[in-house]
Each structure stands twice: as structure tokens, then as C-alpha cells.
Design an enzyme around this catalytic site. Structure first.
Site, short mmCIF file in Angstrom:
data_model
loop_
_atom_site.label_atom_id
_atom_site.label_comp_id
_atom_site.label_asym_id
_atom_site.label_seq_id
_atom_site.Cartn_x
_atom_site.Cartn_y
_atom_site.Cartn_z
N HIS A 166 1.01 5.33 1.00
CA HIS A 166 0.44 6.39 1.82
C HIS A 166 0.58 7.68 1.03
O HIS A 166 1.69 8.05 0.65
CB HIS A 166 1.22 6.55 3.14
CG HIS A 166 1.13 5.37 4.04
ND1 HIS A 166 0.28 5.32 5.12
CD2 HIS A 166 1.80 4.19 4.04
CE1 HIS A 166 0.43 4.16 5.75
NE2 HIS A 166 1.36 3.46 5.10
N HIS B 15 0.84 -1.20 0.00
CA HIS B 15 0.00 0.00 0.00
C HIS B 15 0.87 1.25 0.00
O HIS B 15 1.99 1.24 0.50
CB HIS B 15 -0.97 0.01 1.19
CG HIS B 15 -0.32 -0.13 2.53
ND1 HIS B 15 0.20 -1.33 2.99
CD2 HIS B 15 -0.12 0.77 3.52
CE1 HIS B 15 0.69 -1.15 4.21
NE2 HIS B 15 0.51 0.11 4.55
#
Length: 167
Positions: free
Chosen positions: A155, A153
Site C-alpha cells: 500500500h 501487495h
């Protein structure tokens, strides 16, 4: 409950952590209550890593089993607001299909397309969020990188002046 006379409904209305279906209660239930920092969460996740193909909290968010404040979605990328923001704008971007990408260190040549799509989606979301003055994209990888969820993922952080060095 804060007092003996307070009803359970009133307690859950004033404290969303006590409501079993609240977004915060559901997400925090996936982490040990004694973890005081992201570093602790990352170390705990690394100590007992799940198999690469096992579902993560992000898979549950993609499948709508856990609610999230979705800000972007296409056929390959899913983006939602972080529940513990580190900046006025803090959005997580994840591939909808993990395909072995538990972290950036697990990337293979076959992942080049999704990695590029994640970065392009980050640019689109930054524009959508009004981050004209700049933003930061971060990928935490492994225990030393403070990765706490083993599903790649990004950010996206913005809305304030970032500092350097970052961590």
C-alpha cells in the site's frame, strides 16, 4: 431502486453498486456484504485461505478481467488505485507473477529481486503522484496484520500527514 417509477437504467446511473459491471460492484462482490471493516475482511480471508496458487482478485485485475485505475505497469509490477482509499493517494503495488508470495511471511531468498522491484516501483509511483513531502509504504501480512487478499501487495499512502503509531 429508490422509487417504483424509477427505471433500472436510471437506478444504475445514480447508484453504481446496482450496475453489475461497475468496478465497485465487481470488487465488492468478492467480499461478504456483512463485513464492516478491513479487520473483518482479513479474519474472513484467514478463516478459509485459498491454495497459494489459486487466482485472487488481483490476478483478475492484472488479467484485465476486473477494471482498475492503473497508475504504473512494467514487466514485473502492476500498480493501481485502491477502491477504498485510506489517504488522498492510496495505491496498491503487486507483483504480476505471484510465485507463492501470498504474503511477506512466505518470501524466500528467490523473491529478493521482486521485493526490491516493488519497493523501487513504489518510489517511482510516489514521485509520479507528487508525494515530495513523504509517503508511507505498508505491507499487511496474515490475520493479525489485517491482510485480506492473499497475494503480496504494498500500500502506497500519501497526500496527508501520517500518524504514529499507525495502527
Amino acid at each position: 431502486m429508490s422509487s417504483a417509477s424509477e427505471s433500472p437504467d436510471k437506478a444504475t446511473a445514480t447508484n453504481p453498486l446496482k450496475h453489475p459491471n461497475s468496478r465497485i460492484a465487481v470488487l465488492t462482490s468478492h467480499f461478504t456484504a456483512t463485513m464492516s471493516s478491513e479487520k473483518d475482511a482479513a479474519l474472513a480471508a484467514a478463516a478459509a485461505p485459498p491454495p497459494a496458487d489459486s487466482p485472487t482478485i488481483f490476478d483478475k485485475i492484472i488479467n484485465k478481467e476486473i477494471p482498475a485505475k492503473v497508475v504504473y505497469e512494467d514487466d514485473k509490477v502492476f500498480a493501481f488505485r485502491d477502491i477504498a482509499p485510506q489517504a488522498p493517494t492510496h495505491i496498491l503495488l503487486i507483483p504480476k507473477i505471484k510465485d507463492g508470495l501470498t504474503g511477506l511471511s512466505q518470501a524466500e531468498e528467490r523473491h529478493c529481486e521482486i521485493l526490491g522491484q516493488l519497493l523501487y516501483a513504489a518510489k517511482l509511483v510516489a514521485k509520479q503522484e507528487g508525494l515530495e513531502d513523504g509517503f508511507r509504504v505498508v505491507i499487511n501480512d496474515g490475520p493479525d496484520g489485517c491482510q485480506s487478499v492473499y497475494h503480496l501487495h504494498l500500500h502506497l499512502l500519501g497526500g496527508r500527514q501520517m500518524n504514529w503509531p499507525p495502527g
